[in-house]
Design an enzyme around this catalytic site. Structure first.
Site, mmCIF file in Angstrom:
data_model
loop_
_atom_site.group_PDB
_atom_site.id
_atom_site.type_symbol
_atom_site.label_atom_id
_atom_site.label_comp_id
_atom_site.label_asym_id
_atom_site.label_seq_id
_atom_site.Cartn_x
_atom_site.Cartn_y
_atom_site.Cartn_z
ATOM 1 N N LYS A 23 0.881 -1.190 0.000
ATOM 2 C CA LYS A 23 0.000 0.000 0.000
ATOM 3 C C LYS A 23 0.907 1.225 0.000
ATOM 4 O O LYS A 23 1.580 1.520 1.006
ATOM 5 C CB LYS A 23 -0.875 -0.047 1.248
ATOM 6 C CG LYS A 23 -1.864 1.083 1.414
ATOM 7 C CD LYS A 23 -2.746 0.776 2.620
ATOM 8 C CE LYS A 23 -3.817 1.798 2.884
ATOM 9 N NZ LYS A 23 -3.562 2.514 4.144
HETATM 10 C C1 E4P Z 1 -6.959 3.134 5.207
HETATM 11 O O1 E4P Z 1 -6.506 2.608 4.223
HETATM 12 C C2 E4P Z 1 -6.602 4.498 5.617
HETATM 13 O O2 E4P Z 1 -5.253 4.552 5.953
HETATM 14 C C3 E4P Z 1 -7.488 4.959 6.728
HETATM 15 O O3 E4P Z 1 -8.838 4.660 6.396
HETATM 16 C C4 E4P Z 1 -7.310 6.427 7.044
HETATM 17 O O4 E4P Z 1 -8.301 6.841 7.954
HETATM 18 P P1 E4P Z 1 -8.218 8.239 8.739
HETATM 19 O O5 E4P Z 1 -8.344 9.351 7.751
HETATM 20 O O6 E4P Z 1 -9.380 8.184 9.684
HETATM 21 O O7 E4P Z 1 -6.884 8.254 9.435
#
Ligand code: E4P
Length: 219
Positions: free
Chosen positions: A87
């Site tokens: 990722k």
């Molecule tokens: C998932 O892939 C993301 O990193 C996550 O949903 C980010 O969420 P946040 O904006 O609440 O930190």
């Protein structure tokens, strides 16, 4: 639609898997930092997460912003399990890493996506997934769910194969809006799962059924 769990907590992962809802796991360095503070511990935790997730994709995020560092970390993570998806934050170096990892048959996701053109670029480079962040767009006064509609429309125009995992989900409206736009997946924090399943009338209905049955027994 698949439901990914945005979590690095094995107990949470087990619970959602046992409910039959687990479509995948997303992790990020902020979540990881709450449990581990070095790479070897992170890899150990990722191995435990893959085992608990039983076969579904687990998105693991390198911390390095430069191409060489991204590749090094992504290749290390990929050795843990075939479930691992690298990722990678959207950037020129990140997209270059996606292209290189694709050639090595390692699955990839481009994350921190905030615009339709970033989403198009990710699909052209052949990322398996993108993670557009709806909550953080709402935070700056834009409508995050509208971005999902734009991306899904463009992806349909071109038949792009890249799957959209809507991220930074804060409430049920983000999930519903994503579903209405036909997003392939959402990734949600554990605390939102009960909200997804709950309705006041369901709670009241269960209570009334139990009360009526108890009354019948005393007749
Ligand atoms: C998932 O892939 C993301 O990193 C996550 O949903 C980010 O969420 P946040 O904006 O609440 O930190």
């Amino acid at each position: 639609m698949k439901i990914f769990l945005d979590s690095v907590d094995v107990a949470e992962i087990n619970q959602i898997r046992e409910m039959g809802l687990l479509g995948g796991i997303t992790t990020n360095p902020s979540l990881m930092s709450k449990k581990v503070s070095e790479l070897s511990a992170q890899k150990k935790l990722l191995a435990e997460i893959c085992k608990a997730a039983k076969g579904v994709d687990v998105l693991a995020e390198p911390i390095s912003p430069e191409y060489d560092g991204i590749m090094k970390e992504a290749l290390e993570f990929a050795k843990i399990s075939p479930q691992i998806v690298a990722k990678i934050a959207m950037s020129p170096d990140g997209i270059k890493a996606v292209s290189a990892l694709k050639k090595k048959k390692i699955k990839t996701a481009l994350t921190l996506v905030f615009s339709p053109l970033q989403a198009v670029s990710a699909a052209v480079a052949g990322a398996n997934y993108i993670c557009p962040f709806v909550g953080r767009l709402d935070d700056i006064g834009q409508n995050g769910v509208d971005l999902i509609g734009e991306i899904m429309g463009i992806y349909k125009n071109y038949g792009f194969k890249t799957k959209v995992i809507v991220a930074s989900i804060r409430n049920n409206n983000h999930i519903l809006g994503s579903a209405k736009h036909g997003a392939h997946s959402v990734t949600i924090p554990f605390k939102l799962v009960n909200e997804l399943l709950r309705h006041d009338l369901t709670d009241a209905g269960i209570k009334k059924f139990i009360e009526d049955w108890e009354k019948a027994k005393t007749k």
